[in-house]
Design a protein around this motif. Structure first.
Motif, PDB file in Angstrom:
ATOM      1  N   VAL A 194      64.872  -6.320  -8.523  1.00  0.00           N
ATOM      2  CA  VAL A 194      64.278  -5.165  -9.216  1.00  0.00           C
ATOM      3  C   VAL A 194      65.015  -4.907 -10.524  1.00  0.00           C
ATOM      4  N   LYS A 195      64.260  -4.606 -11.568  1.00  0.00           N
ATOM      5  CA  LYS A 195      64.845  -4.216 -12.859  1.00  0.00           C
ATOM      6  C   LYS A 195      64.349  -2.813 -13.184  1.00  0.00           C
ATOM      7  N   ILE A 196      65.063  -2.186 -14.090  1.00  0.00           N
ATOM      8  CA  ILE A 196      64.585  -0.890 -14.587  1.00  0.00           C
ATOM      9  C   ILE A 196      63.966  -1.157 -15.955  1.00  0.00           C
ATOM     10  N   PHE A 197      62.722  -0.786 -16.095  1.00  0.00           N
ATOM     11  CA  PHE A 197      62.018  -0.970 -17.377  1.00  0.00           C
ATOM     12  C   PHE A 197      61.370   0.356 -17.734  1.00  0.00           C
ATOM     13  N   GLN A 198      61.741   0.854 -18.887  1.00  0.00           N
ATOM     14  CA  GLN A 198      61.257   2.169 -19.348  1.00  0.00           C
ATOM     15  C   GLN A 198      61.449   3.231 -18.265  1.00  0.00           C
ATOM     16  N   ASN A 199      62.670   3.272 -17.726  1.00  0.00           N
ATOM     17  CA  ASN A 199      63.099   4.280 -16.738  1.00  0.00           C
ATOM     18  C   ASN A 199      62.374   4.208 -15.404  1.00  0.00           C
ATOM     19  N   LYS A 200      61.732   3.063 -15.129  1.00  0.00           N
ATOM     20  CA  LYS A 200      61.026   2.954 -13.855  1.00  0.00           C
ATOM     21  C   LYS A 200      61.365   1.622 -13.179  1.00  0.00           C
ATOM     22  N   ASN A 201      61.464   1.652 -11.834  1.00  0.00           N
ATOM     23  CA  ASN A 201      61.688   0.398 -11.103  1.00  0.00           C
ATOM     24  C   ASN A 201      60.558  -0.573 -11.398  1.00  0.00           C
ATOM     25  N   ASN A 202      60.914  -1.850 -11.567  1.00  0.00           N
ATOM     26  CA  ASN A 202      59.930  -2.870 -11.913  1.00  0.00           C
ATOM     27  C   ASN A 202      60.224  -4.116 -11.062  1.00  0.00           C
ATOM     28  N   PHE A 203      59.253  -4.552 -10.285  1.00  0.00           N
ATOM     29  CA  PHE A 203      59.515  -5.680  -9.374  1.00  0.00           C
ATOM     30  C   PHE A 203      58.639  -6.893  -9.713  1.00  0.00           C
ATOM     31  N   PRO A 204      59.054  -8.111  -9.270  1.00  0.00           N
ATOM     32  CA  PRO A 204      58.273  -9.313  -9.575  1.00  0.00           C
ATOM     33  C   PRO A 204      56.928  -9.314  -8.829  1.00  0.00           C
ATOM     34  N   ILE A 205      55.868  -9.700  -9.529  1.00  0.00           N
ATOM     35  CA  ILE A 205      54.524  -9.703  -8.932  1.00  0.00           C
ATOM     36  C   ILE A 205      54.453 -10.688  -7.757  1.00  0.00           C
ATOM     37  N   SER A 206      55.288 -11.725  -7.763  1.00  0.00           N
ATOM     38  CA  SER A 206      55.283 -12.680  -6.638  1.00  0.00           C
ATOM     39  C   SER A 206      55.631 -11.975  -5.314  1.00  0.00           C
ATOM     40  N   TRP A 207      56.281 -10.817  -5.376  1.00  0.00           N
ATOM     41  CA  TRP A 207      56.597 -10.077  -4.146  1.00  0.00           C
ATOM     42  C   TRP A 207      55.333  -9.595  -3.438  1.00  0.00           C
ATOM     43  N   LEU A 208      54.234  -9.487  -4.170  1.00  0.00           N
ATOM     44  CA  LEU A 208      52.986  -9.040  -3.534  1.00  0.00           C
ATOM     45  C   LEU A 208      52.495 -10.110  -2.568  1.00  0.00           C
ATOM     46  N   ASN A 209      52.835 -11.362  -2.867  1.00  0.00           N
ATOM     47  CA  ASN A 209      52.511 -12.460  -1.955  1.00  0.00           C
ATOM     48  C   ASN A 209      53.470 -12.433  -0.760  1.00  0.00           C
ATOM     49  N   THR A 210      54.751 -12.325  -1.036  1.00  0.00           N
ATOM     50  CA  THR A 210      55.757 -12.299   0.035  1.00  0.00           C
ATOM     51  C   THR A 210      55.505 -11.124   0.976  1.00  0.00           C
ATOM     52  N   GLN A 211      55.131  -9.990   0.402  1.00  0.00           N
ATOM     53  CA  GLN A 211      54.896  -8.769   1.199  1.00  0.00           C
ATOM     54  C   GLN A 211      53.813  -9.020   2.250  1.00  0.00           C
ATOM     55  N   GLY A 212      52.784  -9.797   1.866  1.00  0.00           N
ATOM     56  CA  GLY A 212      51.699 -10.079   2.798  1.00  0.00           C
ATOM     57  C   GLY A 212      52.151 -11.003   3.931  1.00  0.00           C
ATOM     58  N   ILE A 251      48.839  -1.236  -2.835  1.00  0.00           N
ATOM     59  CA  ILE A 251      49.939  -2.093  -2.347  1.00  0.00           C
ATOM     60  C   ILE A 251      51.150  -1.981  -3.281  1.00  0.00           C
ATOM     61  N   VAL A 252      50.884  -1.906  -4.580  1.00  0.00           N
ATOM     62  CA  VAL A 252      51.991  -1.745  -5.545  1.00  0.00           C
ATOM     63  C   VAL A 252      52.729  -0.430  -5.254  1.00  0.00           C
ATOM     64  N   ASN A 253      51.977   0.633  -4.986  1.00  0.00           N
ATOM     65  CA  ASN A 253      52.615   1.927  -4.667  1.00  0.00           C
ATOM     66  C   ASN A 253      53.445   1.820  -3.388  1.00  0.00           C
ATOM     67  N   HIS A 254      52.912   1.107  -2.399  1.00  0.00           N
ATOM     68  CA  HIS A 254      53.644   0.895  -1.151  1.00  0.00           C
ATOM     69  C   HIS A 254      54.974   0.174  -1.441  1.00  0.00           C
ATOM     70  N   MET A 255      54.932  -0.837  -2.290  1.00  0.00           N
ATOM     71  CA  MET A 255      56.154  -1.575  -2.647  1.00  0.00           C
ATOM     72  C   MET A 255      57.176  -0.644  -3.288  1.00  0.00           C
ATOM     73  N   HIS A 256      56.703   0.247  -4.157  1.00  0.00           N
ATOM     74  CA  HIS A 256      57.639   1.176  -4.813  1.00  0.00           C
ATOM     75  C   HIS A 256      58.249   2.146  -3.804  1.00  0.00           C
ATOM     76  N   GLU A 257      57.494   2.469  -2.757  1.00  0.00           N
ATOM     77  CA  GLU A 257      58.057   3.340  -1.710  1.00  0.00           C
ATOM     78  C   GLU A 257      59.134   2.606  -0.912  1.00  0.00           C
TER      79      GLU A 257
END
Ligand code: SF4
Length: 220
Positions: free
Chosen positions: A16-34, A184-190
């Motif tokens: 995870v990186k911080i970009f413009q004051n917000k957590n930012n994660f790699p899109i490939s995690w959406l595959n891993t999450q599934g 799903i993106v919101n779930h990842m941020h949670e």
């Protein structure tokens, strides 16, 4: 191409990186999450190290070959130039970087076809099965891409068999797809913020093939 963005490492989660004051994660995690979101926890929170799998090594090798071929006759262009050119001509870009501060996601799209009518977002996969997790990943690229272009040309999400021209799944990135991936993106941020716990799969077949199985306390 690179993100050209100021990414600050997250204090405790490695991908995870911080970009413009917000957590930012790699899109490939959406595959891993599934597949199993607990593997994201093991790799990035507990920082468990594993050897890359054969399929990862093969994938990265095939990727480099395609990238090299593309570079032989590619003409460098900025994002704005590509957007402008594609209003009247078809162009193609590989390893296209996308980042969205709004959704807190980033990644590199394997290939983007830009035409005056639509954008085709292509993610290369080792097989020809359109798993829901693969669809989530390509929808994630579409979401970030749409946030960057701020225009209303249609976007098509596509999955292609790696090393071939065979597109085995394609669908318009419509309102329904956008809502589905946004949830799903919101779930990842949670998960990242600690509001929710990373769940593990209850499918022993997945654990059997998982590269973390020897160090996983949730293995079934
Ligand atoms: S071993 Fe099973 S539960 Fe553990 S991370 Fe891998 S897939 Fe998930």
């Amino acid at each position: 191409m690179s993100f050209g963005a100021n990414l600050i490492p997250h204090p405790s989660i490695s991908g995870v990186k911080i970009f413009q004051n917000k957590n930012n994660f790699p899109i490939s995690w959406l595959n891993t999450q599934g597949y199993c979101e607990y593997s994201i926890f093991l790799e990035n929170v507990r920082r468990v190290k594993t050897e890359p799998t054969k399929s990862m090594i093969r994938g990265s090798h095939e990727h480099s070959i395609l990238e090299e071929k593309f570079r032989e006759d590619a003409e460098p262009a900025t994002f704005d130039e590509m957007m402008e050119t594609s209003k009247t001509a078809e162009i193609l870009s590989r390893e296209f970087p996308v980042i969205s501060a709004t959704y807190g996601i980033r990644g590199f799209i394997d290939e983007v076809w830009m035409t005056p009518d639509e954008f085709v977002i292509i993610d290369d996969k080792p097989g020809t099965i359109a798993y829901p997790s693969s669809i989530n990943q390509v929808y994630g690229y579409c979401l970030a891409f749409k946030d960057m272009i701020k225009e209303d040309r249609k976007i098509v999400a596509s999955l292609r068999q790696r090393g071939t021209d065979r597109v085995f799944w394609a669908s318009y990135f419509d309102e329904k797809a956008e809502k589905q991936i946004n949830d799903i993106v919101n779930h990842m941020h949670e998960l990242i913020s600690g509001e929710k716990e990373f769940n593990s799969t209850d499918n022993p077949n997945k654990c059997g093939k998982c590269r973390f199985n020897s160090s996983c306390d949730k293995r079934v």
